[in-house]
Design a protein around this motif. Structure first.
Motif, PDB file in Angstrom:
ATOM      1  N   ASN A 169       0.645  -1.298   0.046  1.00  0.00           N
ATOM      2  CA  ASN A 169      -0.142   0.157  -0.090  1.00  0.00           C
ATOM      3  C   ASN A 169       0.943   1.293   0.089  1.00  0.00           C
ATOM      4  N   MET A 170       2.046   1.328   0.661  1.00  0.00           N
ATOM      5  CA  MET A 170       2.949   2.514   0.866  1.00  0.00           C
ATOM      6  C   MET A 170       3.501   2.813  -0.769  1.00  0.00           C
ATOM      7  N   LEU A 171       3.900   1.653  -1.347  1.00  0.00           N
ATOM      8  CA  LEU A 171       4.314   1.766  -2.586  1.00  0.00           C
ATOM      9  C   LEU A 171       3.375   2.493  -3.724  1.00  0.00           C
ATOM     10  N   VAL A 172       2.225   1.783  -3.784  1.00  0.00           N
ATOM     11  CA  VAL A 172       1.279   2.237  -4.716  1.00  0.00           C
ATOM     12  C   VAL A 172       0.545   3.597  -4.450  1.00  0.00           C
ATOM     13  N   GLN A 173       0.701   4.375  -3.213  1.00  0.00           N
ATOM     14  CA  GLN A 173       0.200   5.418  -2.751  1.00  0.00           C
ATOM     15  C   GLN A 173       1.268   6.455  -3.174  1.00  0.00           C
ATOM     16  N   GLN A 174       2.299   6.304  -3.631  1.00  0.00           N
ATOM     17  CA  GLN A 174       3.488   7.322  -4.006  1.00  0.00           C
ATOM     18  C   GLN A 174       2.689   7.601  -5.357  1.00  0.00           C
ATOM     19  N   THR A 175       3.449   8.967  -5.740  1.00  0.00           N
ATOM     20  CA  THR A 175       2.830   9.418  -6.985  1.00  0.00           C
ATOM     21  C   THR A 175       3.738   8.731  -8.279  1.00  0.00           C
ATOM     22  N   ALA A 176       3.067   8.479  -9.250  1.00  0.00           N
ATOM     23  CA  ALA A 176       3.604   7.803 -10.356  1.00  0.00           C
ATOM     24  C   ALA A 176       4.723   8.669 -10.911  1.00  0.00           C
ATOM     25  N   ALA A 177       4.776   9.986 -10.965  1.00  0.00           N
ATOM     26  CA  ALA A 177       5.630  11.002 -11.462  1.00  0.00           C
ATOM     27  C   ALA A 177       6.878  11.090 -10.563  1.00  0.00           C
ATOM     28  N   GLY A 178       6.601  10.952  -9.252  1.00  0.00           N
ATOM     29  CA  GLY A 178       7.737  10.814  -8.281  1.00  0.00           C
ATOM     30  C   GLY A 178       8.446   9.586  -8.545  1.00  0.00           C
ATOM     31  N   TYR A 179       7.832   8.537  -8.702  1.00  0.00           N
ATOM     32  CA  TYR A 179       8.542   7.304  -8.666  1.00  0.00           C
ATOM     33  C   TYR A 179       9.459   7.071 -10.122  1.00  0.00           C
ATOM     34  N   ALA A 180       8.557   7.711 -11.242  1.00  0.00           N
ATOM     35  CA  ALA A 180       9.327   7.640 -12.546  1.00  0.00           C
ATOM     36  C   ALA A 180      10.599   8.654 -12.628  1.00  0.00           C
ATOM     37  N   GLY A 181      10.272   9.870 -11.867  1.00  0.00           N
ATOM     38  CA  GLY A 181      11.419  10.679 -11.751  1.00  0.00           C
ATOM     39  C   GLY A 181      12.499  10.375 -10.896  1.00  0.00           C
ATOM     40  N   CYS A 182      12.320   9.673  -9.601  1.00  0.00           N
ATOM     41  CA  CYS A 182      13.402   8.942  -9.263  1.00  0.00           C
ATOM     42  C   CYS A 182      14.231   7.894  -9.754  1.00  0.00           C
ATOM     43  N   SER A 183      13.059   6.975 -10.540  1.00  0.00           N
ATOM     44  CA  SER A 183      14.029   6.219 -11.541  1.00  0.00           C
ATOM     45  C   SER A 183      14.881   6.647 -12.397  1.00  0.00           C
ATOM     46  N   ALA A 184      14.470   7.899 -12.907  1.00  0.00           N
ATOM     47  CA  ALA A 184      15.389   8.454 -13.702  1.00  0.00           C
ATOM     48  C   ALA A 184      16.753   8.944 -13.316  1.00  0.00           C
ATOM     49  N   ALA A 185      16.533   9.179 -12.030  1.00  0.00           N
ATOM     50  CA  ALA A 185      18.072   9.724 -11.532  1.00  0.00           C
ATOM     51  C   ALA A 185      18.824   8.456 -11.263  1.00  0.00           C
ATOM     52  N   ILE A 186      18.077   7.344 -10.573  1.00  0.00           N
ATOM     53  CA  ILE A 186      18.850   6.072 -10.572  1.00  0.00           C
ATOM     54  C   ILE A 186      19.629   5.834 -12.000  1.00  0.00           C
ATOM     55  N   SER A 187      18.974   5.802 -12.940  1.00  0.00           N
ATOM     56  CA  SER A 187      19.398   5.491 -13.961  1.00  0.00           C
ATOM     57  C   SER A 187      20.603   6.157 -14.528  1.00  0.00           C
ATOM     58  N   GLY A 188      20.551   7.316 -14.218  1.00  0.00           N
ATOM     59  CA  GLY A 188      21.762   8.140 -14.678  1.00  0.00           C
ATOM     60  C   GLY A 188      22.795   8.317 -13.934  1.00  0.00           C
ATOM     61  N   THR A 189      22.824   7.444 -12.820  1.00  0.00           N
ATOM     62  CA  THR A 189      23.993   7.487 -11.980  1.00  0.00           C
ATOM     63  C   THR A 189      25.084   6.397 -11.835  1.00  0.00           C
ATOM     64  N   ASP A 190      26.231   6.832 -11.985  1.00  0.00           N
ATOM     65  CA  ASP A 190      27.329   5.839 -11.791  1.00  0.00           C
ATOM     66  C   ASP A 190      28.441   6.601 -10.625  1.00  0.00           C
ATOM     67  N   PHE A 191      28.571   5.971  -9.536  1.00  0.00           N
ATOM     68  CA  PHE A 191      29.331   6.705  -8.505  1.00  0.00           C
ATOM     69  C   PHE A 191      30.522   5.970  -8.284  1.00  0.00           C
ATOM     70  N   TYR A 192      30.896   4.807  -9.034  1.00  0.00           N
ATOM     71  CA  TYR A 192      32.131   4.386  -8.927  1.00  0.00           C
ATOM     72  C   TYR A 192      33.491   5.127  -8.782  1.00  0.00           C
ATOM     73  N   THR A 193      33.665   6.031  -9.745  1.00  0.00           N
ATOM     74  CA  THR A 193      34.912   6.887  -9.336  1.00  0.00           C
ATOM     75  C   THR A 193      34.959   7.635  -8.287  1.00  0.00           C
ATOM     76  N   PRO A 194      33.794   8.547  -7.861  1.00  0.00           N
ATOM     77  CA  PRO A 194      33.828   9.368  -6.964  1.00  0.00           C
ATOM     78  C   PRO A 194      33.698   8.746  -5.758  1.00  0.00           C
ATOM     79  N   THR A 195      32.829   7.564  -5.407  1.00  0.00           N
ATOM     80  CA  THR A 195      32.811   6.959  -4.125  1.00  0.00           C
ATOM     81  C   THR A 195      33.979   6.281  -3.875  1.00  0.00           C
ATOM     82  N   SER A 196      35.126   6.038  -4.953  1.00  0.00           N
ATOM     83  CA  SER A 196      35.994   5.475  -4.536  1.00  0.00           C
ATOM     84  C   SER A 196      37.312   6.401  -4.040  1.00  0.00           C
ATOM     85  N   GLY A 197      36.880   7.645  -4.009  1.00  0.00           N
ATOM     86  CA  GLY A 197      37.841   8.732  -3.512  1.00  0.00           C
ATOM     87  C   GLY A 197      37.442   9.082  -1.989  1.00  0.00           C
ATOM     88  N   LEU A 198      36.530   8.359  -1.496  1.00  0.00           N
ATOM     89  CA  LEU A 198      35.912   8.789  -0.137  1.00  0.00           C
ATOM     90  C   LEU A 198      36.823   8.224   0.772  1.00  0.00           C
TER      91      LEU A 198
END
Length: 262
Positions: A169-198
């Motif tokens: 129920n928690m999942l389906v009550q989120q907005t479709a636009a919010g779910y899709a928007g954050c999915s796009a953010a994950i899709s465009g992320t590759d932190f291997y190089t910056p994270t390796s510098g932490l």
């Protein structure tokens, strides 16, 4: 419950505990709101200052037009922590919340003294996978994906319990636009190089039955950071704080003690 207007989004957030308590910030996963952490909070030591928030497009936060970038999500969190006066927190990020943690640590190490990367990675999935997920949400809503998401989120044992309905129920009550928007953010992320510098204390947590970020993927990311540690929670999927809250709280508490946060 409070609302902070960053200028780009109105973020719903909550602060529990004394103003002078050691700050612990929690960032939750795609498709959940800040209640994700409810099962473990009563099990943590008293006296912590606990900050939780709903990322854009989730929970009671506003939903700007999709898609979103990971940079925007990181900036949202950065502005919120500046607003509530947090410095040198321990940041606990699960899934996309763990990606926010990595990016924020790279950008503003003054805000984070240690972090927990839970069921997350420097890169999650592929652009094709996320494009298919976004297309599904746009055409059929989150409901069309919900059963498949539950299988990735939880072990088979948990999926057979009545409690599953709370999280579905928690999942389906989120907005479709919010779910899709954050999915796009994950899709465009590759932190291997910056994270390796932490260079900061890091604990990785994985669930043995996680269908979204399998243990080997979590370990691979955590191993990018020298002297990090890793803990596997058995009989748990993508949200071990829900399935095994006692073990999750114990491991988190031990980490807080080990870095001198409590």
């Amino acid at each position: 419950m409070q609302i902070f207007d960053t200028g780009d989004v109105r973020l719903h957030y909550r602060v529990d505990g004394p103003d002078d308590g050691a700050p612990v910030v929690f960032a939750n996963s795609l498709g959940t709101d800040l209640r994700l952490w409810d099962p473990i909070l009563p099990l943590l030591p008293q006296g912590l200052r606990i900050i939780r928030f709903d990322k854009r497009g989730h929970g009671l936060s506003s939903c700007p037009p999709a898609p979103y970038s990971m940079g925007a999500l990181i900036t949202d969190c950065e502005r919120l922590l500046d607003h509530v006066g947090v410095k040198e927190c321990v940041f606990v990020g699960l899934s996309i919340g763990g990606m926010i943690a990595q990016g924020l640590a790279v950008k503003r190490l003054d805000l984070i003294r240690a972090m927990v990367l839970s069921n997350t990675a420097a890169k999650i999935g592929t652009p094709d996978l996320w494009a298919e997920r976004i297309k599904g949400v746009e055409h059929g809503g989150i409901e069309s994906l919900a059963d498949a998401v539950m299988e990735r989120w939880f072990s088979a044992q948990f999926c057979a319990t009545p409690e599953l309905e709370l999280w579905r129920n928690m999942l389906v009550q989120q907005t479709a636009a919010g779910y899709a928007g954050c999915s796009a953010a994950i899709s465009g992320t590759d932190f291997y190089t910056p994270t390796s510098g932490l260079r900061l204390p890091v604990l990785g947590i994985a669930g043995s039955e996680d269908g979204s970020t399998p243990p080997d993927l979590v370990r691979e990311t955590v191993d990018l950071i020298p002297a990090s540690r890793f803990h596997l929670i058995r009989k748990a999927g993508h949200l071990p704080c829900v399935e095994q809250p006692a073990e999750y709280a114990r491991v988190l508490t031990d980490f807080l003690k080990s870095v001198g946060h409590i």
